[in-house]
Design a protein around this motif. Structure first.
Motif, short mmCIF file in Angstrom:
data_model
loop_
_atom_site.label_atom_id
_atom_site.label_comp_id
_atom_site.label_asym_id
_atom_site.label_seq_id
_atom_site.Cartn_x
_atom_site.Cartn_y
_atom_site.Cartn_z
N GLU A 1 62.51 33.78 33.33
CA GLU A 1 63.76 34.47 33.08
C GLU A 1 64.38 34.91 34.41
OE1 GLU A 1 60.87 35.22 31.86
OE2 GLU A 1 60.97 34.76 29.71
N PRO A 2 65.68 35.11 34.44
CA PRO A 2 66.33 35.57 35.67
C PRO A 2 65.70 36.86 36.18
CG PRO A 2 67.98 34.88 34.07
CD PRO A 2 66.66 34.86 33.35
N GLY A 3 65.43 36.89 37.48
CA GLY A 3 64.84 38.07 38.09
C GLY A 3 63.33 38.09 38.09
N LEU A 4 62.69 37.12 37.44
CA LEU A 4 61.23 37.06 37.39
C LEU A 4 60.72 35.90 38.24
CD1 LEU A 4 60.48 37.72 33.62
CD2 LEU A 4 60.56 39.35 35.51
N GLY A 5 59.56 36.09 38.86
CA GLY A 5 58.99 35.06 39.71
C GLY A 5 58.47 33.88 38.91
N ARG A 6 58.39 32.74 39.56
CA ARG A 6 57.86 31.52 38.92
C ARG A 6 56.36 31.40 39.07
NH1 ARG A 6 61.54 27.27 38.02
NH2 ARG A 6 59.72 26.13 37.27
N VAL A 7 55.74 32.21 39.96
CA VAL A 7 54.31 32.11 40.21
C VAL A 7 53.62 33.38 39.73
CG1 VAL A 7 52.49 31.87 41.94
CG2 VAL A 7 54.62 30.56 42.16
N GLN A 8 52.61 33.21 38.91
CA GLN A 8 51.78 34.33 38.46
C GLN A 8 50.43 34.28 39.15
OE1 GLN A 8 51.32 35.84 34.16
NE2 GLN A 8 49.47 34.63 34.44
N THR A 9 50.01 35.40 39.70
CA THR A 9 48.72 35.50 40.38
C THR A 9 47.73 36.23 39.48
OG1 THR A 9 49.79 35.59 42.54
CG2 THR A 9 47.51 36.33 42.43
N GLY A 10 46.55 35.69 39.33
CA GLY A 10 45.51 36.32 38.52
C GLY A 10 44.24 36.50 39.31
N ALA A 11 43.54 37.60 39.07
CA ALA A 11 42.27 37.87 39.73
C ALA A 11 41.31 38.48 38.72
CB ALA A 11 42.45 38.81 40.92
N SER A 12 40.04 38.12 38.84
CA SER A 12 39.04 38.65 37.92
C SER A 12 37.68 38.62 38.58
CB SER A 12 39.01 37.85 36.61
OG SER A 12 38.71 36.48 36.86
N ALA A 13 36.81 39.54 38.15
CA ALA A 13 35.42 39.56 38.62
C ALA A 13 34.55 40.04 37.48
CB ALA A 13 35.28 40.48 39.83
N SER A 14 33.58 39.22 37.10
CA SER A 14 32.66 39.58 36.02
C SER A 14 31.25 39.74 36.59
CB SER A 14 32.67 38.53 34.91
OG SER A 14 32.12 37.31 35.38
N PHE A 15 30.50 40.67 36.00
CA PHE A 15 29.13 40.94 36.43
C PHE A 15 28.25 40.91 35.19
CE2 PHE A 15 32.02 42.83 39.41
CZ PHE A 15 31.49 42.50 40.65
N SER A 16 27.26 40.01 35.20
CA SER A 16 26.39 39.79 34.05
C SER A 16 24.96 40.12 34.40
CB SER A 16 26.48 38.32 33.59
OG SER A 16 27.82 37.96 33.35
N VAL A 17 24.24 40.68 33.44
CA VAL A 17 22.84 41.04 33.65
C VAL A 17 22.05 40.71 32.39
CG1 VAL A 17 23.25 43.42 32.88
CG2 VAL A 17 21.29 42.91 34.35
N PRO A 18 20.86 40.13 32.54
CA PRO A 18 20.01 39.88 31.36
C PRO A 18 19.35 41.17 30.89
CG PRO A 18 18.89 39.17 33.35
CD PRO A 18 20.26 39.60 33.78
N LEU A 19 19.33 41.35 29.58
CA LEU A 19 18.64 42.50 28.99
C LEU A 19 17.21 42.15 28.61
CD1 LEU A 19 21.55 43.84 26.76
CD2 LEU A 19 20.96 44.46 29.11
N ASP A 20 17.00 40.91 28.16
CA ASP A 20 15.67 40.35 27.95
C ASP A 20 15.83 38.84 27.97
OD1 ASP A 20 16.65 39.59 25.42
OD2 ASP A 20 15.74 41.33 24.42
N ASP A 21 14.87 38.08 27.38
CA ASP A 21 14.95 36.63 27.48
C ASP A 21 15.98 36.02 26.53
OD1 ASP A 21 13.53 37.29 25.20
OD2 ASP A 21 12.15 35.59 25.36
#
Length: 275
Positions: free
Chosen positions: A190-210
């Protein structure tokens, strides 16, 4: 992460990363552990490598030649708006370094506050992925994606999008991290909005058992001309077998521009051993 759609649709793709970690290093319930435990388990084939339910994708690819399916349910609540969908991803690696992903939403039911409900299939994304395996649970990845506007007006954007996603995966003791940074060139703005969207994410996973694992993730997007989004995701995964993972969880919007709540559950399993 649903290819090229995750930053827009939320957790369409984490906690299930615990099963994926089994494909990278020996651990209870991993393919290496199964192989050392008995030939019958090894004969079943390699373990699955889940990408869902988090926004972040791991840098690694599934076992070469094994076609994997990720299928889930996602409900988004944002004020008076409601959106329910069935996100899916098909993954196939040609080698440990190269693979293809096909994903999207098999069905969408979308209702804006005060507007009639819309139903139909969602957009479809195609992703070419390259992985650089560094050893000891560490890897780098690059995803080139293109989204085809297969959804009807009102459900999808109606335009093709193109994305580039950089990935860093690493183990810190028992904690596994997947960090993503991506750029999406939107087909329409739309007018006034950028054409490029930037995304960032970080996930942290840990085992609880097997069999059980847990994941926490922060993610967000930024686009010139509109407020940025940010969300916190919490999820759990259960792997009764290295070749099957079930996940469930929720995401809470941190900023006003992000959806208030998202609830999801899904499954990851192999469909066929093609070679």
């Amino acid at each position: 992460m649903a290819p090229a759609l995750a930053q827009e649709a939320g957790p369409a793709a984490g906690a299930a990363e615990q099963a994926g970690q089994a494909a990278r290093e020996p651990a209870p319930g991993s393919v290496s552990g199964a192989a050392s435990g008995g030939a019958s388990d090894a004969a079943d084939g390699p373990p699955v490598l889940p990408y869902r339910p988090s926004v972040s994708s791991p840098a690694q690819l599934p076992a070469p030649g094994q076609l994997e399916l990720e299928l889930g349910g996602l409900v988004v609540r944002d004020g008076g708006a409601r959106r329910a969908s069935l996100p899916y991803t098909l993954k196939l690696a040609f080698t440990p370094e190269w693979g293809l992903l096909l994903g999207g939403e098999a069905w969408v039911s979308d209702r804006e506050d005060g507007a009639p409900r819309l139903r139909g299939v969602g957009d479809t994304a195609f992703v070419l992925k390259r992985a650089w395996l560094l050893g000891e649970g560490s890897a780098l990845g690059l995803e080139l994606g293109a989204k085809a506007p297969t959804a009807r007006d009102g459900i999808g954007s109606g335009r093709a999008d193109y994305s580039l996603n950089g990935i860093a995966s690493r183990d810190f003791g028992s904690v596994h991290m997947d960090a993503n940074l991506n750029f999406t060139r939107l087909g329409g703005a739309e007018p006034g909005l950028g054409r490029v969207q930037t995304g960032a994410s970080a996930s942290f996973s840990v085992p609880l058992d097997d069999k059980w694992g847990a994941t926490a993730e922060l993610s967000g997007t930024y686009r010139s001309g509109e407020p940025g989004t940010a969300q916190l995701l919490l999820a759990a995964a259960y792997s009764p077998h290295p070749r099957l993972t079930v996940d469930f969880g929720l995401a809470r919007g941190i900023t006003r521009a992000a959806p208030d709540w998202q609830f999801f559950s899904g499954i990851v399993l192999p469909l066929a051993k093609i070679w």
